[in-house]
Design a protein around this motif. Structure first.
Motif: not given
Length: 78
Positions: A52-67, A69-73, A75-78
């Motif tokens: 029943d849930a409406q999926p996010m758009s690809r753009r919103d999904f990618e934006r949330a994914k980057v956010d 990754m920024d708040t909880d990096p 084991s990334r090196c950079c």
């Protein structure tokens, strides 16, 4: 004149098919490692477990994914 089917080499055709399968496997692996398939996995999960849930758009999904990754990096090196 000879028939073209007599000129084909079955071993070469099998080698080409094996190469194509291997190439597709490499493409799949790289897409998984890079995260290109993450949105498709998200939509599949949402449809399977939360129909029943409406999926996010690809753009919103990618934006949330980057956010995320920024708040909880992690084991990334950079």
């Amino acid at each position: 004149m000879t028939d073209r089917t007599e000129l084909r080499r079955p071993g070469l055709a099998r080698a080409g098919a094996a190469f194509a399968r291997g190439w597709r496997a490499v493409q799949w692996y790289v897409k998984e490692v890079v995260g290109e398939n993450d949105y498709d996995h998200y939509v599949t999960h949402l449809r399977r477990h939360h129909p029943d849930a409406q999926p996010m758009s690809r753009r919103d999904f990618e934006r949330a994914k980057v956010d995320r990754m920024d708040t909880d990096p992690g084991s990334r090196c950079c």
